[in-house]
Write a protein that holds these residues in place. Sequence first.
Motif, short mmCIF file in Angstrom:
data_model
loop_
_atom_site.label_atom_id
_atom_site.label_comp_id
_atom_site.label_asym_id
_atom_site.label_seq_id
_atom_site.Cartn_x
_atom_site.Cartn_y
_atom_site.Cartn_z
N ILE A 175 0.54 -1.10 0.07
CA ILE A 175 -0.38 -0.27 0.51
C ILE A 175 0.57 1.24 0.26
O ILE A 175 1.53 1.29 0.71
N THR A 176 0.32 2.30 -0.53
CA THR A 176 0.97 3.39 -0.87
C THR A 176 0.46 4.46 -0.33
O THR A 176 0.83 5.86 0.24
N HIS A 177 -1.25 4.27 -0.98
CA HIS A 177 -1.83 5.72 -0.51
C HIS A 177 -3.23 5.21 -0.39
O HIS A 177 -4.12 3.77 -0.42
N PHE A 178 -3.92 5.88 0.76
CA PHE A 178 -4.86 5.33 1.39
C PHE A 178 -6.09 6.37 0.87
O PHE A 178 -6.06 8.14 1.70
N VAL A 179 -7.33 7.10 0.74
CA VAL A 179 -7.71 7.30 0.52
C VAL A 179 -9.49 7.11 1.16
O VAL A 179 -9.77 5.87 1.01
N THR A 180 -10.44 8.02 2.00
CA THR A 180 -11.77 7.82 1.90
C THR A 180 -12.89 9.15 1.95
O THR A 180 -11.61 10.32 2.48
N GLY A 181 -13.78 9.00 2.05
CA GLY A 181 -14.18 10.28 2.46
C GLY A 181 -15.20 10.68 4.31
O GLY A 181 -14.89 9.84 4.35
N LEU A 182 -14.67 12.01 4.22
CA LEU A 182 -15.14 11.97 5.47
C LEU A 182 -16.35 12.53 5.45
O LEU A 182 -17.73 12.82 5.44
N GLY A 183 -16.81 11.96 6.55
CA GLY A 183 -18.15 11.52 7.04
C GLY A 183 -18.10 12.04 8.72
O GLY A 183 -18.06 13.16 9.29
N THR A 184 -18.97 11.45 9.75
CA THR A 184 -17.88 11.55 11.15
C THR A 184 -16.61 11.94 11.28
O THR A 184 -16.28 12.31 11.87
N SER A 185 -15.51 11.58 10.67
CA SER A 185 -14.42 11.42 9.51
C SER A 185 -13.86 10.39 10.80
O SER A 185 -12.69 10.05 10.70
N GLY A 186 -14.61 9.37 11.42
CA GLY A 186 -14.20 8.87 11.72
C GLY A 186 -12.94 7.49 11.50
O GLY A 186 -12.14 6.04 11.71
N THR A 187 -13.56 6.65 9.95
CA THR A 187 -12.64 6.16 9.49
C THR A 187 -11.05 6.78 8.71
O THR A 187 -10.51 5.82 9.22
N CYS A 204 -1.95 9.16 3.84
CA CYS A 204 -3.51 9.54 3.35
C CYS A 204 -4.05 10.57 2.92
O CYS A 204 -4.03 11.73 3.29
N ILE A 205 -4.99 10.17 2.11
CA ILE A 205 -5.85 11.76 1.56
C ILE A 205 -7.54 11.61 1.86
O ILE A 205 -8.03 10.77 2.80
N ALA A 206 -7.85 12.41 2.60
CA ALA A 206 -9.85 12.64 2.54
C ALA A 206 -10.26 13.14 1.76
O ALA A 206 -9.93 13.95 1.11
N ALA A 207 -11.04 12.66 1.78
CA ALA A 207 -12.09 13.09 -0.15
C ALA A 207 -13.22 14.18 1.08
O ALA A 207 -13.92 13.37 1.69
N GLN A 208 -13.72 15.55 0.61
CA GLN A 208 -14.82 15.42 0.77
C GLN A 208 -15.68 15.89 -0.24
O GLN A 208 -15.28 16.11 -1.80
N PRO A 209 -17.23 16.19 -0.09
CA PRO A 209 -17.96 17.36 -1.26
C PRO A 209 -17.59 18.20 -1.82
O PRO A 209 -17.39 18.85 -0.99
N ALA A 210 -17.72 18.09 -3.25
CA ALA A 210 -17.39 19.80 -3.75
C ALA A 210 -17.61 21.12 -2.92
O ALA A 210 -17.55 22.23 -2.83
#
Lengths: 308, 92
Positions: A175-187, A204-210
């Motif tokens: 693994i070189t990169h991890f990405v997931t969207g933010l809700g509670t941000s717990g994950t 580690c990269i956080a994604a958000q709705p635009a």
Amino acid sequence: MARPARMNSIVEAVGNTPLIRLRNVARETPGVKVYLKLEYMNPGGSVKDRPALQMMLDAIQDGRLTKDKILIDATSGNTGVAYSIFGAALGYRVALVMPGNVSQARKDITQAYGTELIFSDPMEQSDGAIRHCRELVADNPDKYFYSDQYRNPSNPRAHYLGTGQEILDQVGDEITHFVTGLGTSGTMMGVTRRLHEHSRKIECIAAQPAEALHGLEGLKHMASSIVPEIYDEGLPDEHMTVATEEGWDMADRLAIEEGLHLGHSAGANVAAALKIAERIQQGCVVTIACDRGDRYFAPMRWEKHYDW
Amino acid sequence: MAITVRIPTPLRTLTEGKDEVEASGTSVRQVIDDLEKNYPGLKDRLCDDKGGVRRFVNIYQNEEDIRFLDNLETTVKDGDAISIVPAIAGGH
């Protein structure tokens, strides 16, 4: 890693979810392995089983949750399903505060487990549910255990102990990169803390709705939302945005090209992972399938009538 | 009398924080165009490049989703309430 074939309780079925390589939607970037962790394989059908169970077990252990209290939280869906299942299995009462415009199916799923539902103003969305829940707890402090997924450190802890560790076990040093969207941000918070402990740097990269008004259910546009207390903006190595249409289109492609019918937040996660793959050209990106698409089937016309 | 338009929280930055505004027109499309004059930027949040309602936005004339009426051509009259509601509750 394999789940035990025989279990004593449904709570034992949480975690140890499969990781699947996306060979078709990621074919434009053959130098990058893109993996999706299938969190819908949890018994409640979503990634939220992990934090919900962790929050309950931690609270039971230190006495915050007892049989004479009612677990309460603001949730429009998956966390509520998880609380309802584990509440039933472990013998604790559950009440959920949700915006009145969630689909009838959502209401029915949780009520099937004996959960009490309390509705907040549809126009106020999930933040309205949070505010209403806080008022109820403030008025009845002895009646409720307020699990508070947005503030409870057991939420990210579930992902630090579970999801993050499992990803390392499943892909190893690839693994070189991890990405997931933010809700509670717990994950994002929990997995990132675990992956950052790895001997080699994992981005580690956080994604958000635009946009503030978006259709990526479960994800938060932080600038226009009540920011969760567990969220540390400085923890991710990078932030990116995903448009609603990108997430929805990718969810459609995943069903048709991979046989994975997933929710829009999973579509957004994969859309983000493919953007990263395109940029890096070599490496290994892991992201999360939060839940399945059948949780979002549009309500029938006769359910489309609201009394404001 | 005019038409009342209910604005969801994420769009109130465009309506000076107001949760209800007034607009005029004889169709939902005209109401949206009228809103755009007073609150620039609002139309882009509701409609796509082709002028249709974005897939994740629900618009109600009184209590009916306009997708089940005549969509943007749905006739509106003074005293009607138009509600803009995201298709989702947002946040699990």
